[in-house]
Structures are given as C-alpha cells and as structure tokens.
Design a protein around this motif. Structure first.
Motif, PDB file in Angstrom:
ATOM      1  N   LEU A   1      51.047  64.580  58.760  1.00  0.00           N
ATOM      2  CA  LEU A   1      51.880  65.430  57.908  1.00  0.00           C
ATOM      3  C   LEU A   1      52.830  64.631  57.017  1.00  0.00           C
ATOM      4  N   THR A   2      53.443  63.619  57.543  1.00  0.00           N
ATOM      5  CA  THR A   2      54.417  62.836  56.777  1.00  0.00           C
ATOM      6  C   THR A   2      54.206  61.347  57.007  1.00  0.00           C
ATOM      7  N   GLY A   3      54.438  60.584  55.944  1.00  0.00           N
ATOM      8  CA  GLY A   3      54.462  59.134  56.068  1.00  0.00           C
ATOM      9  C   GLY A   3      53.144  58.430  55.894  1.00  0.00           C
ATOM     10  N   HIS A   4      52.053  59.144  55.534  1.00  0.00           N
ATOM     11  CA  HIS A   4      50.799  58.408  55.382  1.00  0.00           C
ATOM     12  C   HIS A   4      50.732  57.734  54.010  1.00  0.00           C
ATOM     13  N   SER A   5      49.725  56.906  53.851  1.00  0.00           N
ATOM     14  CA  SER A   5      49.669  55.961  52.725  1.00  0.00           C
ATOM     15  C   SER A   5      49.679  56.647  51.368  1.00  0.00           C
ATOM     16  N   HIS A   6      48.999  57.774  51.229  1.00  0.00           N
ATOM     17  CA  HIS A   6      48.926  58.406  49.918  1.00  0.00           C
ATOM     18  C   HIS A   6      50.282  58.960  49.498  1.00  0.00           C
ATOM     19  N   GLN A   7      51.055  59.435  50.448  1.00  0.00           N
ATOM     20  CA  GLN A   7      52.404  59.896  50.116  1.00  0.00           C
ATOM     21  C   GLN A   7      53.280  58.737  49.664  1.00  0.00           C
ATOM     22  N   ILE A   8      53.170  57.599  50.347  1.00  0.00           N
ATOM     23  CA  ILE A   8      53.930  56.407  49.945  1.00  0.00           C
ATOM     24  C   ILE A   8      53.497  55.962  48.553  1.00  0.00           C
ATOM     25  N   PHE A   9      52.198  55.988  48.299  1.00  0.00           N
ATOM     26  CA  PHE A   9      51.659  55.646  46.988  1.00  0.00           C
ATOM     27  C   PHE A   9      52.255  56.542  45.903  1.00  0.00           C
ATOM     28  N   HIS A  10      52.353  57.835  46.155  1.00  0.00           N
ATOM     29  CA  HIS A  10      52.916  58.767  45.188  1.00  0.00           C
ATOM     30  C   HIS A  10      54.372  58.441  44.871  1.00  0.00           C
ATOM     31  N   VAL A  11      55.156  58.182  45.897  1.00  0.00           N
ATOM     32  CA  VAL A  11      56.580  57.877  45.689  1.00  0.00           C
ATOM     33  C   VAL A  11      56.738  56.601  44.868  1.00  0.00           C
ATOM     34  N   LEU A  12      55.939  55.588  45.171  1.00  0.00           N
ATOM     35  CA  LEU A  12      56.032  54.322  44.441  1.00  0.00           C
ATOM     36  C   LEU A  12      55.582  54.468  42.987  1.00  0.00           C
ATOM     37  N   VAL A  13      54.632  55.364  42.714  1.00  0.00           N
ATOM     38  CA  VAL A  13      54.218  55.618  41.330  1.00  0.00           C
ATOM     39  C   VAL A  13      55.377  56.205  40.531  1.00  0.00           C
ATOM     40  N   VAL A  14      56.085  57.166  41.118  1.00  0.00           N
ATOM     41  CA  VAL A  14      57.236  57.766  40.421  1.00  0.00           C
ATOM     42  C   VAL A  14      58.326  56.724  40.192  1.00  0.00           C
ATOM     43  N   MET A  15      58.588  55.888  41.184  1.00  0.00           N
ATOM     44  CA  MET A  15      59.604  54.854  41.027  1.00  0.00           C
ATOM     45  C   MET A  15      59.210  53.846  39.961  1.00  0.00           C
TER      46      MET A  15
END
Length: 346
Positions: free
Chosen positions: A311-325
């Motif tokens: 639900l939370t913390g997997h690689s694709h979610q981290i990838f999304h956050v880093l793209v926005v940053m």
C-alpha cells in the motif's frame, strides 16, 4: 383423498412461497473487491513483489471512484495528481500579472514633485538646498533590455503537466480492461518522453539566445530522440514487464543527452555570476530523476520484503515523488534563466 391431489395441494403453497421470495428479494449487485497478484489477469502482472490490494476488470465508474479508496495504486494516482495541481498553480501564477515591488516604488515616487529636469529642491524648514539624484542619468546608465520571451518556459510547464496528469489517469483506469491498459501505458510513456523533451527548452533557449543556431541543433536533437522513443514504445510488446529495463534505458538516454549542451553551456557562460546556482538546480534535477529511475528498475524496497510495501512505500511511489521533485528543481533553474535574460541581453 386422491394422493395426486394431495401432493398438488402441498407443493403449490411451497412453490408460491418460493415465488414470493424471488419477487421480494432485490437483485444482487456485483462487488468489486481487491485481489491478490495470483488472481490478476496475465496482462496486469507487472511487479511480483506487490502481493495484494489490486483492482482487476473494474468498470470505468468504479475505477474513477476508486481514487477515494485504499489500494496499491492510490498513492501512485495522488502523488502525480497533486503534482499536476501544483504545476497548474505555478503556471497560473506566472500567467497572471502581479504588480512588482519596483512598479510599486515607481508609483509612489511619481507622487513627489520631482522631475528629471530639476535636480535641486529647497528645504522649507532648514532653508537649504539639497541635490537630488538625476533620474535620467540612472536610466541612461542602465542597459535598455526588454523582457525575454516566455514561450520556452511555458512549453516546459505544459510538458510537465501533461506527464503528471497522464500518469495519474493511467494508474487510475488501467484496471478496466486489457485494451485500455495498453493504451494508457502508451499514454504514460508518451507523457514521460514529452516531459523530458520540454525540459530542454528553457535552458537551451535562454543560454544560447545569442547563438540561435544551437537551438536547432540541441532542441532538434532531443526532439528527434524523443519521437523515436515514443514510436518505439508504441509496440505492445515493449509495454510488458520484460522490457522494464529497456524503457528505463531509453528515458535515461534522453536525460543523458543533456550532458552535451550542459558542458557547452558551462563553457559559454563560465563567467556568469549565476552559474553556480543554476548548476545546483540542474544537478539536483539530475539526481532526483536518476535516483527515481534506479528505484523504478530495481523495485526496492519491496524486493526485500514482498507484501510489506503493497500500500505505501513501494518503488513506483518513490519514483513518482522523485519525478515531481526533479521537475520542481528544473522549475527553479528556469526562473533563474528567465531573470538573467530579463536583465542581460546579447
């Protein structure tokens, strides 16, 4: 009594009662629950380390309202949807004309009885004269530089918004059907490619404003490479998990293309006093994007603890956050380029 008649009398009330129950009972509505990785259709099996909380074969209406439900795509949808709203707000803020501090000062000073032709005034209290600054001399000493065109800046903002919005739509509706899943994946890849292409426009245009031939070379080169990437990824086979590393290589090669104009820009603008701050912004952007790509390919951390990060913390979610940053870091660099060209022409 006739046994046949007796059996009819007994069976008729029972059948009537059954019929009555059938009429009164409401039709059963289908439930769209979450399923495990093993229960997924083959075309949806992408990350075997995410074990549960999948949506599969949901109607479009149910998929739309699942934006408010908790499943393993919820944060993938919201991270880029909020990023889209953020960049939409930044775009609107730049489009709306807000009075600047310098305009306010000019308005206030215009109310004083000072003209460019009279630079001496009498102090009524002290009876002395005070030399005032000749405003004409100040304006004459400053270079007459008109504000630079903004379209490359807005091209970057538009590309970023398209990428973030297409990503959110893909993650929200790809659970509907195989055909829509493939179409949305292609849209998602086209959005990523568009964002990379448009990110080149502000730095290339403003750094090489005085040498426009480089606009054609560098912007033309990245556009051709991007179109090749989009055409290549239109193949359904390349949308499968087998070619995850290949897709990452294509996107990374587009980003690494920026090394060539980056080195050229440093040589041309080595004496620029804002060189270090733009390098800091662009270096941060590169680190965010490359780190996000590493998470995307390696599937860390769920690889080490399958099921823990469903639900939370997997690689694709981290990838999304880093793209926005990364996009925000590039936005900061673009503002520096704009301000520099607004005050320094060719």
């Amino acid at each position: 009594m006739d046994p046949t008649l007796d059996s009819k009398l007994v069976s008729e009330p029972v059948e009537a009662e059954k019929g009555k129950k059938r009429v009164q009972s409401p039709p059963s509505s289908p439930s769209y629950g979450l399923v495990s990785f093993k229960e997924l259709p083959e075309y949806m099996k992408d990350n075997e380390f995410i074990l549960n909380y999948y949506r599969a074969n949901w109607p479009l209406k149910e998929a739309l309202f699942s934006i408010f439900r908790w499943h393993n795509e919820t944060l993938n949808v919201w991270t880029h949807l909020l990023g889209f709203v953020l960049f939409l707000g930044l775009t609107m803020a730049n489009l709306i004309e807000v009075p600047q501090v310098s305009d306010l000062i000019a308005f206030l000073t215009s109310s004083f009885p000072i003209s460019g032709d009279s630079n001496v005034s009498q102090d009524p209290l002290l009876g002395t004269t005070t030399n005032l600054v000749d405003l004409k001399q100040i304006t004459a000493s400053e270079p007459d530089v008109s504000p630079v065109t903004r379209w490359p800046f807005y091209v970057f903002l538009a590309g970023s918004m398209f990428c973030l919005l297409s990503s959110s739509i893909c993650h929200l509706f790809s659970c509907h059907s195989h055909h829509l899943n493939l179409s949305l994946l292609r849209l998602d890849y086209a959005g990523i490619t568009t964002m990379i292409i448009t990110s080149f426009f502000p730095p290339i245009y403003y750094i090489f404003q005085c040498d426009p031939q480089w606009h054609f070379i560098y912007l033309g080169g990245i556009t051709v490479l991007g179109l090749f990437t989009i055409v290549t990824l239109l193949s359904p086979a390349l949308s499968t998990k087998k070619f995850r590393a290949f897709r990452a290589m294509l996107f990374s090669s587009m980003g690494l293309f920026g090394i060539i104009p980056g080195v050229h820009a440093m040589i041309v603008n080595w004496s620029n006093p804002r060189r270090n701050i733009t390098l800091a912004y662009e270096s941060a952007m590169a680190i965010f994007y490359l780190t996000g790509t590493l998470f995307y390919v390696s599937r860390v951390p769920e690889r080490f603890k399958p099921g823990w990060f469903d639900l939370t913390g997997h690689s694709h979610q981290i990838f999304h956050v880093l793209v926005v940053m990364g996009a925000l870091a590039h936005y900061g660099a673009s503002l520096v380029f704009l301000d520099w060209r607004d005050h320094h022409g060719c």
